[in-house]
Design a protein around this motif. Structure first.
Motif, PDB file in Angstrom:
ATOM      1  N   ALA A   1      -1.026  -7.201   9.326  1.00 17.63           N
ATOM      2  CA  ALA A   1      -1.533  -7.036  10.665  1.00 17.63           C
ATOM      3  C   ALA A   1      -2.981  -6.586  10.993  1.00 17.63           C
ATOM      4  O   ALA A   1      -3.612  -6.736  11.832  1.00 17.63           O
ATOM      5  CB  ALA A   1      -0.549  -5.881  11.407  1.00 17.63           C
ATOM      6  N   ARG A   2      -3.550  -6.330   9.703  1.00 20.48           N
ATOM      7  CA  ARG A   2      -5.055  -5.624   9.819  1.00 20.48           C
ATOM      8  C   ARG A   2      -6.046  -6.634   9.892  1.00 20.48           C
ATOM      9  O   ARG A   2      -5.982  -8.040   9.745  1.00 20.48           O
ATOM     10  CB  ARG A   2      -5.384  -5.156   8.318  1.00 20.48           C
ATOM     11  N   THR A   3      -7.212  -6.310  10.326  1.00 15.07           N
ATOM     12  CA  THR A   3      -8.240  -7.283  10.735  1.00 15.07           C
ATOM     13  C   THR A   3      -8.960  -7.393   9.249  1.00 15.07           C
ATOM     14  O   THR A   3      -8.694  -6.709   8.410  1.00 15.07           O
ATOM     15  CB  THR A   3      -9.248  -6.357  11.690  1.00 15.07           C
TER      16      THR A   3
ATOM     17  N   LYS B   1     -14.066   5.139   7.273  1.00  7.44           N
ATOM     18  CA  LYS B   1     -13.148   4.769   5.868  1.00  7.44           C
ATOM     19  C   LYS B   1     -13.703   3.424   5.670  1.00  7.44           C
ATOM     20  O   LYS B   1     -13.706   2.878   4.522  1.00  7.44           O
ATOM     21  CB  LYS B   1     -11.751   4.899   6.241  1.00  7.44           C
ATOM     22  N   TYR B   2     -13.810   2.408   6.591  1.00  6.47           N
ATOM     23  CA  TYR B   2     -14.215   0.959   6.192  1.00  6.47           C
ATOM     24  C   TYR B   2     -15.333   0.529   6.643  1.00  6.47           C
ATOM     25  O   TYR B   2     -15.758  -0.720   6.577  1.00  6.47           O
ATOM     26  CB  TYR B   2     -13.031   0.098   6.826  1.00  6.47           C
ATOM     27  N   ASP B   3     -16.332   1.428   7.499  1.00 12.86           N
ATOM     28  CA  ASP B   3     -17.449   0.916   7.960  1.00 12.86           C
ATOM     29  C   ASP B   3     -17.313  -0.258   8.818  1.00 12.86           C
ATOM     30  O   ASP B   3     -18.148  -1.140   8.948  1.00 12.86           O
ATOM     31  CB  ASP B   3     -18.592   0.500   6.884  1.00 12.86           C
ATOM     32  N   LYS B   4     -16.394   0.133   9.798  1.00 11.45           N
ATOM     33  CA  LYS B   4     -16.062  -0.985  10.614  1.00 11.45           C
ATOM     34  C   LYS B   4     -16.865  -1.263  11.713  1.00 11.45           C
ATOM     35  O   LYS B   4     -17.202   0.011  12.380  1.00 11.45           O
ATOM     36  CB  LYS B   4     -14.732  -1.018  11.263  1.00 11.45           C
TER      37      LYS B   4
ATOM     38  N   LEU C   1       0.864  -1.309  -0.126  1.00 12.58           N
ATOM     39  CA  LEU C   1      -0.067  -0.058  -0.011  1.00 12.58           C
ATOM     40  C   LEU C   1       0.795   1.156   0.042  1.00 12.58           C
ATOM     41  O   LEU C   1       1.900   1.352   0.596  1.00 12.58           O
ATOM     42  CB  LEU C   1      -0.799  -0.075   1.090  1.00 12.58           C
ATOM     43  N   ASN C   2       0.248   2.537  -0.621  1.00 12.14           N
ATOM     44  CA  ASN C   2       1.158   3.542  -0.554  1.00 12.14           C
ATOM     45  C   ASN C   2       0.821   4.573   0.774  1.00 12.14           C
ATOM     46  O   ASN C   2      -0.076   3.744   1.733  1.00 12.14           O
ATOM     47  CB  ASN C   2       0.747   4.677  -1.851  1.00 12.14           C
TER      48      ASN C   2
ATOM     49  N   LYS D   1     -11.391  -5.219   2.731  1.00  8.85           N
ATOM     50  CA  LYS D   1     -11.950  -4.100   1.776  1.00  8.85           C
ATOM     51  C   LYS D   1     -10.746  -3.405   0.817  1.00  8.85           C
ATOM     52  O   LYS D   1     -11.018  -3.291  -0.327  1.00  8.85           O
ATOM     53  CB  LYS D   1     -12.631  -3.113   2.627  1.00  8.85           C
ATOM     54  N   ILE D   2      -9.624  -3.389   1.209  1.00  7.05           N
ATOM     55  CA  ILE D   2      -8.545  -2.811   0.595  1.00  7.05           C
ATOM     56  C   ILE D   2      -8.090  -3.724  -0.446  1.00  7.05           C
ATOM     57  O   ILE D   2      -7.661  -3.338  -1.647  1.00  7.05           O
ATOM     58  CB  ILE D   2      -7.269  -2.532   1.719  1.00  7.05           C
ATOM     59  N   VAL D   3      -8.151  -5.011  -0.204  1.00  4.92           N
ATOM     60  CA  VAL D   3      -7.669  -5.899  -1.318  1.00  4.92           C
ATOM     61  C   VAL D   3      -8.592  -6.345  -2.317  1.00  4.92           C
ATOM     62  O   VAL D   3      -8.395  -7.125  -3.249  1.00  4.92           O
ATOM     63  CB  VAL D   3      -7.012  -7.232  -0.907  1.00  4.92           C
ATOM     64  N   LYS D   4      -9.848  -5.798  -2.321  1.00  5.66           N
ATOM     65  CA  LYS D   4     -10.914  -6.074  -3.223  1.00  5.66           C
ATOM     66  C   LYS D   4     -10.463  -5.970  -4.488  1.00  5.66           C
ATOM     67  O   LYS D   4     -10.807  -6.815  -5.379  1.00  5.66           O
ATOM     68  CB  LYS D   4     -11.976  -5.357  -2.738  1.00  5.66           C
TER      69      LYS D   4
END
Length: 280
Positions: free
Chosen positions: A43-45, A135-138, A14-15, A51-54
């Motif tokens: 380390a992310r949940t 940002k992620y609707d967590k 990621l940037n 969502k990031i790697v979608k």
């Protein structure tokens, strides 16, 4: 030779905006389409990582929360999880409260991921929670006291504060049985450190060894940037750091690639695919 490529997310794939660049998405997806085995270790949940790697066409299982979870992208099921026992969680909560600290507890019950908190007075954790929600609707669940959920398949405890506020507690955790810790600078903030606590049966190394054995890989090449990627280095035949990586990680690496802002991992993958094409 059957080879697996594994990349960390934050600070590596990621940037600095915690996003995948268009170039990285294009290169990785073309490589996967051409048969390259590629996955992530982060380390992310699950809430944020998936969502990031979608945009990526990942087909292999992914490793999350520093190896605590292994998730099958094909079946949408967890293949592996490491839970902390209730007694250990209660010990952690007691130590945290004694030091006047706050934390989040993460649990996974029946494949449902939950993030718990009680009266969070920490400015840092409140910011973290609000940012994840926006940002992620967590989803975060507030409870009267975290001890009430200590027996709900807790897999992770997370604290985020200035280094000086956490380092004494980090040292204290070395005598707590059944846990492993990661303590490192938050790459998105100059002010805060992350302290992550989880089962001593889990690590990026253990998760990667599990995938390696499961699919009979002959070799593994991995990419990372921060101190929690030491476990990736330990489990890989070849490890590359990006140019923005922590100095210790750069010193361990086989070689240093361009930075995350320069799509260093994607450039390496593209070079691998080009060399493969030339050998055909």
């Amino acid at each position: 030779m059957k080879r697996l490529y594994v990349s960390d997310l934050d600070g590596t794939l990621l940037n600095q905006q915690a996003q995948l660049s268009d170039e990285t998405v294009d290169v990785i997806n073309r490589a996967i389409a051409q048969g390259l085995d590629f996955t992530i270790s982060t380390a992310r949940t699950p809430t944020t990582a998936l969502k990031i790697v979608k945009p990526l066409h990942l087909q292999l299982p992914v490793m999350m929360m520093n190896g605590v979870l292994v998730y099958d992208m094909a079946t949408k099921k967890y293949l592996k999880k490491e839970v902390m026992d209730e007694e250990t969680v209660m010990v952690l909560l007691g130590l945290i409260k004694t030091r006047g600290l706050d934390c989040f507890l993460y649990g996974l019950t029946d494949d449902t991921f939950c993030a718990y908190y009680d009266s969070v007075e920490s400015t840092s954790l409140n910011y973290f929670r609000n940012e994840r929600i926006m940002k992620y609707d967590k989803k975060f669940t507030e409870v009267a006291d975290l001890s009430l959920v200590a027996g709900k398949d807790i897999i992770y405890c997370m604290l985020r504060e200035p280094k000086e506020k956490l380092e004494g507690f980090y040292r204290e955790l070395s005598v707590v049985k059944g846990v492993k810790t990661e303590f490192y600078a938050d790459i998105y903030s100059d002010e805060y450190y992350m302290l992550e606590i989880y089962s001593d049966k889990a690590s990026k190394k253990e998760a990667l060894n599990y995938l390696r054995a499961r699919s009979h890989y002959d070799s593994v090449i991995s990419f990372g940037d921060n101190l929690n990627d030491v476990a990736l280095w330990e489990a890989s035949d070849c490890f590359y750091a990006v140019a923005n990586a922590h100095p210790e990680i750069q010193n361990m690496a086989h070689s240093v690639l361009p930075s995350n802002e320069e799509d260093g991992v994607a450039k390496y993958i593209e070079q691998v695919m080009q060399q493969s094409k030339e050998m055909e």
